[in-house]
Design an enzyme around this catalytic site. Structure first.
Site, PDB file in Angstrom:
ATOM      1  N   GLU A 137     -11.322   1.165  -3.053  1.00 39.32           N
ATOM      2  CA  GLU A 137     -11.524   0.956  -1.613  1.00 39.32           C
ATOM      3  C   GLU A 137     -12.062   2.205  -0.931  1.00 39.32           C
ATOM      4  OE1 GLU A 137      -8.006  -0.688   0.195  1.00 39.32           O
ATOM      5  OE2 GLU A 137      -8.707  -0.344   2.237  1.00 39.32           O
ATOM      6  N   SER A 197       0.860  -1.177   0.000  1.00 34.28           N
ATOM      7  CA  SER A 197       0.000   0.000   0.000  1.00 34.28           C
ATOM      8  C   SER A 197       0.902   1.235   0.000  1.00 34.28           C
ATOM      9  CB  SER A 197      -0.884  -0.021   1.254  1.00 34.28           C
ATOM     10  OG  SER A 197      -1.569   1.200   1.399  1.00 34.28           O
ATOM     11  N   ASP A 230     -13.692  -0.818   3.679  1.00 30.80           N
ATOM     12  CA  ASP A 230     -12.739  -0.952   4.779  1.00 30.80           C
ATOM     13  C   ASP A 230     -13.402  -0.329   6.009  1.00 30.80           C
ATOM     14  OD1 ASP A 230     -10.672  -0.499   6.615  1.00 30.80           O
ATOM     15  OD2 ASP A 230      -9.227   0.274   5.188  1.00 30.80           O
ATOM     16  N   LYS A 233      -1.280  -1.046  -4.362  1.00 28.27           N
ATOM     17  CA  LYS A 233      -2.423  -0.202  -3.984  1.00 28.27           C
ATOM     18  C   LYS A 233      -1.894   1.205  -3.831  1.00 28.27           C
ATOM     19  CE  LYS A 233      -4.731   0.402   0.485  1.00 28.27           C
ATOM     20  NZ  LYS A 233      -5.426  -0.316   1.569  1.00 28.27           N
ATOM     21  N   GLY A 277      -4.251  -3.736   6.417  1.00 34.22           N
ATOM     22  CA  GLY A 277      -3.193  -3.490   7.394  1.00 34.22           C
ATOM     23  C   GLY A 277      -3.291  -2.089   7.959  1.00 34.22           C
ATOM     24  N   ASP A 320      -7.249   3.367  -2.921  1.00 29.11           N
ATOM     25  CA  ASP A 320      -7.904   3.521  -1.611  1.00 29.11           C
ATOM     26  C   ASP A 320      -8.078   5.009  -1.313  1.00 29.11           C
ATOM     27  OD1 ASP A 320      -8.872   3.302   0.970  1.00 29.11           O
ATOM     28  OD2 ASP A 320      -7.108   2.288   1.788  1.00 29.11           O
ATOM     29  N   LYS A 339      -9.834  -6.177   8.534  1.00 21.43           N
ATOM     30  CA  LYS A 339      -8.770  -5.845   9.485  1.00 21.43           C
ATOM     31  C   LYS A 339      -9.268  -6.329  10.842  1.00 21.43           C
ATOM     32  CE  LYS A 339      -7.209  -1.627   7.133  1.00 21.43           C
ATOM     33  NZ  LYS A 339      -7.212  -0.146   7.168  1.00 21.43           N
ATOM     34  N   LYS A 368      -2.875   5.230  -2.715  1.00 21.27           N
ATOM     35  CA  LYS A 368      -3.835   6.063  -1.994  1.00 21.27           C
ATOM     36  C   LYS A 368      -4.224   7.222  -2.896  1.00 21.27           C
ATOM     37  CE  LYS A 368      -3.765   4.116   2.163  1.00 21.27           C
ATOM     38  NZ  LYS A 368      -4.984   3.664   2.874  1.00 21.27           N
TER      39      LYS A 368
HETATM   40  O1  OSB Z   1      -6.898   2.349   4.748  1.00 20.25           O
HETATM   41  O2  OSB Z   1      -5.932   0.522   4.467  1.00 20.25           O
HETATM   42  C1  OSB Z   1      -5.946   1.642   4.993  1.00 20.25           C
HETATM   43  C2  OSB Z   1      -2.701   2.301   6.904  1.00 20.25           C
HETATM   44  C3  OSB Z   1      -3.182   2.994   7.988  1.00 20.25           C
HETATM   45  C4  OSB Z   1      -4.523   3.255   8.070  1.00 20.25           C
HETATM   46  C5  OSB Z   1      -5.390   2.838   7.053  1.00 20.25           C
HETATM   47  C6  OSB Z   1      -4.917   2.121   5.973  1.00 20.25           C
HETATM   48  C7  OSB Z   1      -3.537   1.883   5.890  1.00 20.25           C
HETATM   49  C8  OSB Z   1      -2.913   1.209   4.757  1.00 20.25           C
HETATM   50  C9  OSB Z   1      -1.568   0.539   5.004  1.00 20.25           C
HETATM   51  O3  OSB Z   1      -3.364   1.218   3.631  1.00 20.25           O
HETATM   52  C10 OSB Z   1      -1.614  -0.927   4.870  1.00 20.25           C
HETATM   53  C11 OSB Z   1      -0.368  -1.568   5.454  1.00 20.25           C
HETATM   54  O4  OSB Z   1      -0.347  -1.821   6.678  1.00 20.25           O
HETATM   55  O5  OSB Z   1       0.559  -1.795   4.692  1.00 20.25           O
HETATM   56 MG    MG Z   2      -8.197   1.223   3.500  1.00 24.75          MG
END
Ligand code: OSB
Ligand code: MG
Length: 369
Positions: free
Chosen positions: A213, A135, A238, A161, A290, A188, A262, A163
């Protein structure tokens, strides 16, 4: 198992690089490590909170308060035989899933250690290694994003992924898609759009994405349903899925077609397992999300992701994608086939590096019955 005492550690670990989402940018990961003692055994769990209430309403401060004042008094001195019993003891505490999940995880670790079985076995996991992706946060420029994606692909990550947020969405995603035409790609938004502003995302529908996402507000299943009706690309929820009930509502109303599980967000591994079971039975794909976990939370995520219904790669990257130094002695390493090994030792199957723990602890407390 009779729970004798609980220790909480407020941790603050430097990230190898800053992580930016639609709700903010961090250069340190803060969370709570939960340590429970029973007889001579010690179990560890992670409350995957953050410092600020950007992802959801919980923070290090709220989880500290909830565990210390409410969860601990309900469970200390009690003989708890499994996660279901833990959940019924804490059922009167509304919300605060990340806080509860840290304790539940420590209980699983303790139970596994006392019985000599791994978390994977206890949950019914089947895989020895799980497929993972990376991510990637919002970068300074689109060209630095391209370089970042390229770097992770070179390391072996086979699912990307990125953001997105308003103004940093279409150009970024189309550039990545054009630069890497075959890479499994998903985006995401972390709740950064409304149904109205999500109309700008329409071009994403032609970029062969695995999923979009959490585009809309976390408490808005209804408008996700409206948005899903306008998009071919599956919406994956999520933040919106905070319980088994919410997973069922979302699927019944077609608010999403994929769910990110999660264990923290849903209140514990037992609840993540229940959502997995529901989705597996309905043939709905799930994957493990995560929260930039330490080695403790990462071990738990790997065990959960080894269940058969986790049919898409998880946001579970190698330790060195997050931290130069983690708090576990074991490091998670990316295999060339974009997988990571699931720990097989008793409980979480990882051990604490006491020096590192001490080094990254900014506050701690011991709670006794
Ligand atoms: O939205 O998935 C999320 C990290 C912190 C808070 C929210 C998210 C995330 C990530 C990181 O996308 C995922 C990872 O732990 O590699
Ligand atoms: Mg997310």
């Amino acid at each position: 198992m009779i729970l004798d005492s609980i220790r909480l550690y407020h941790l603050r670990l430097p990230l190898v690089s800053p992580f930016e989402t639609s709700f903010g940018r961090i250069d340190h990961k803060e969370c709570i490590l939960v340590e429970i003692h029973s007889g001579g055994l010690v179990g560890y769990g992670e409350s995957s909170v953050e410092r600020d209430p950007g992802y959801n309403y919980e923070t290090v401060g709220t989880a500290w308060h909830i565990i210390n004042e409410f969860v601990a008094p309900l469970i200390l001195g009690q003989d708890i035989k499994d996660a279901a019993e833990f959940q019924s003891l804490v059922a009167g505490i509304r919300g605060h899933n990340l806080a509860k999940a840290g304790l539940e995880m420590a209980l699983w670790d303790l139970l596994g250690k006392s019985e000599g079985v791994s978390l994977k076995q206890m949950l019914g996991g089947e895989r020895e290694k799980v497929e993972v992706g990376v991510s990637i946060g919002i970068q300074e420029t689109t060209s630095s994003l391209v370089r970042s994606v390229e770097g992770y692909i070179e390391q072996g990550y086979n699912r990307i992924k990125i953001k997105i947020k308003p103004g940093r969405d279409i150009e970024e995603t189309s550039t990545i898609r054009n630069a890497f035409p075959d890479i499994p790609l998903q985006v995401d938004a972390n709740s950064a759009y409304s149904l109205e502003t999500s109309q700008v995302l329409k071009p994403l529908d032609d970029m062969d994405l695995l999923l979009i996402e959490q585009p809309l507000f976390e408490d808005d299943l209804w408008e996700h349903r409206k948005m899903q009706a306008q998009f071919k690309t599956p919406i994956c929820l999520d933040e919106s899925i905070i319980s088994v009930r919410h997973a069922r509502y979302a699927l019944e109303m077609d608010a999403c077609r994929i769910i990110n599980i999660k264990p923290g967000r849903v209140g514990g591994l037992s609840q993540g397992l229940a959502i997995h079971n529901l989705c597996h039975q309905k043939n709905v794909p799930v994957w493990c999300g995560g929260m930039l976990e330490t080695g403790i939370g990462r071990a738990a995520n790997l065990a959960l992701a080894s269940l058969p219904g986790f049919s898409m790669p998880g946001d579970i990257s190698a330790s060195d994608r997050y931290f130069q130094q983690d708090i576990t002695n074991e490091k998670f390493i990316l295999n060339p086939d974009s997988t990571i090994e699931v720990p097989s030792g008793p409980g979480l199957g990882v051990t604490i590096n006491e020096d590192a723990l001490q080094h990254f602890t900014v506050d701690k407390i011991e709670i006794k019955s």
